[in-house]
Design an enzyme around this catalytic site. Structure first.
Site, PDB file in Angstrom:
ATOM      1  N   LYS A 110       0.847  -1.206   0.000  1.00 30.44           N
ATOM      2  CA  LYS A 110       0.000   0.000   0.000  1.00 30.44           C
ATOM      3  C   LYS A 110       0.872   1.241   0.000  1.00 30.44           C
ATOM      4  O   LYS A 110       2.038   1.200   0.421  1.00 30.44           O
ATOM      5  CB  LYS A 110      -0.938   0.031   1.210  1.00 30.44           C
ATOM      6  N   ASP A 160      -2.504  -1.833  10.625  1.00 26.16           N
ATOM      7  CA  ASP A 160      -2.935  -1.652   9.231  1.00 26.16           C
ATOM      8  C   ASP A 160      -3.249  -2.978   8.518  1.00 26.16           C
ATOM      9  O   ASP A 160      -3.402  -3.015   7.309  1.00 26.16           O
ATOM     10  CB  ASP A 160      -1.995  -0.732   8.430  1.00 26.16           C
TER      11      ASP A 160
END
Ligand code: C5P
Length: 277
Positions: free
Chosen positions: A8, A133
């Site tokens: 990401k 995350d």
């Protein structure tokens, strides 16, 4: 079975304050990108076996992928075992969520392989116990993430974000970056505004003060004709530059390697706007 684990980038990362649990309250726009690790998973009769293409991670029996397998099999009281092989392509300690995505990929693959009926939100709850995350990677699409990162609001981006992602070969410790931020809280410099976002990363000031390579690289990117803007991802140490096209990212890649050293990690990427699974 084969499972892709995308990295990401953070298109913005705003720190809103310190929480009673010691973590920081965040609002961050994260987006999965086309760079990622690949995992191969097979059910076996018992135990968790793990191998990795990166020798540095191979003997770590306590890495996030094996911890994800353990927590899944315990939570759903499954008596099967699993063999995991991880082909690592995402740099470690890079602010790209590589280890977090591997863990989410293990949870997603085990749900499929075992046939256990668990919803995305149940998997995300398990994932949040492993790291802030990891829930984002359960949904695998661009999302505004709040809380310590685990409260996920998927969004559809209006623009196609693509460009070049580079890594200096050293990592930045995430706990160190947050701790240093807490000693002198200050916002990152706002960058250019796009349809969905104004680029900004509040972890840039601490990381930039310790590692001059990072602001040097970002400034250099911003001087290049192809570059729309540049930002550090997560707590660093990777830096990305957004470009209008894949061709421009490739031209930029060659110039970056000529200027900064041909052995550095540099890859073109685009944001994945749809759920990848
Ligand atoms: O949750 P995760 O293991 O990814 O977090 C690593 C470290 O980063 C935490 O131990 C904490 O020091 C810091 N952190 C934080 N606030 C967040 C996320 C992480 O302070 N929202």
């Amino acid at each position: 079975m084969k499972q892709f684990a995308p990295a990401k980038i953070n298109l913005y990362l705003h720190i809103l304050g310190r929480r009673p649990d010691g973590f920081h309250e965040l609002e961050t726009l994260m987006a999965p990108i086309t760079l990622g690790d690949t995992l191969h998973l097979d059910l076996i009769s018992t135990g968790i076996e793990f191998t990795c293409s990166d020798p540095a991670l191979s003997d770590a029996q306590d890495n996030l992928a094996t911890r994800a397998a353990r927590i899944f099999l315990e939570e759903f009281k499954s008596d099967t075992g699993v063999r995991i092989h991880l082909e690592k392509a995402v740099p470690v300690g890079a602010g790209l969520g590589g280890g977090s995505s591997d863990a989410a990929a293990v949870l997603l693959a085990l749900r499929e392989l075992t046939g256990i009926k668990a919803s995305d939100s149940e998997l995300a709850e398990l994932a949040a116990r492993l790291g802030s995350d990891i829930p984002f990677f359960i949904y695998g699409q661009p999302a505004v993430c709040r809380g310590r990162g685990e409260i996920i609001e998927p969004v559809k981006l209006k623009e196609t974000y693509q460009g070049l992602l580079v890594h200096p070969g050293f990592g930045v410790s995430t706990p160190w970056a947050y701790k240093t931020y807490a000693q002198n809280p200050q916002q990152g410099a706002p960058g250019r505004s796009f349809a969905d976002v104004t680029l900004r990363n509040d972890l840039e000031p601490p990381a930039f003060s310790k590692y001059p390579w990072l602001p040097t690289t970002k400034s250099w990117f911003r001087e290049q004709a192809e570059v729309l803007d540049s930002l550090m991802s997560g707590s660093g140490s990777s830096v990305f530059a957004l470009t209008r096209s894949a061709n421009e990212a490739d031209t930029l890649r060659k110039r970056f390697l000529a200027e900064f050293g041909s052995t550095l990690f540099a890859t073109s990427f685009s944001v994945m706007n749809q759920a990848g699974h």
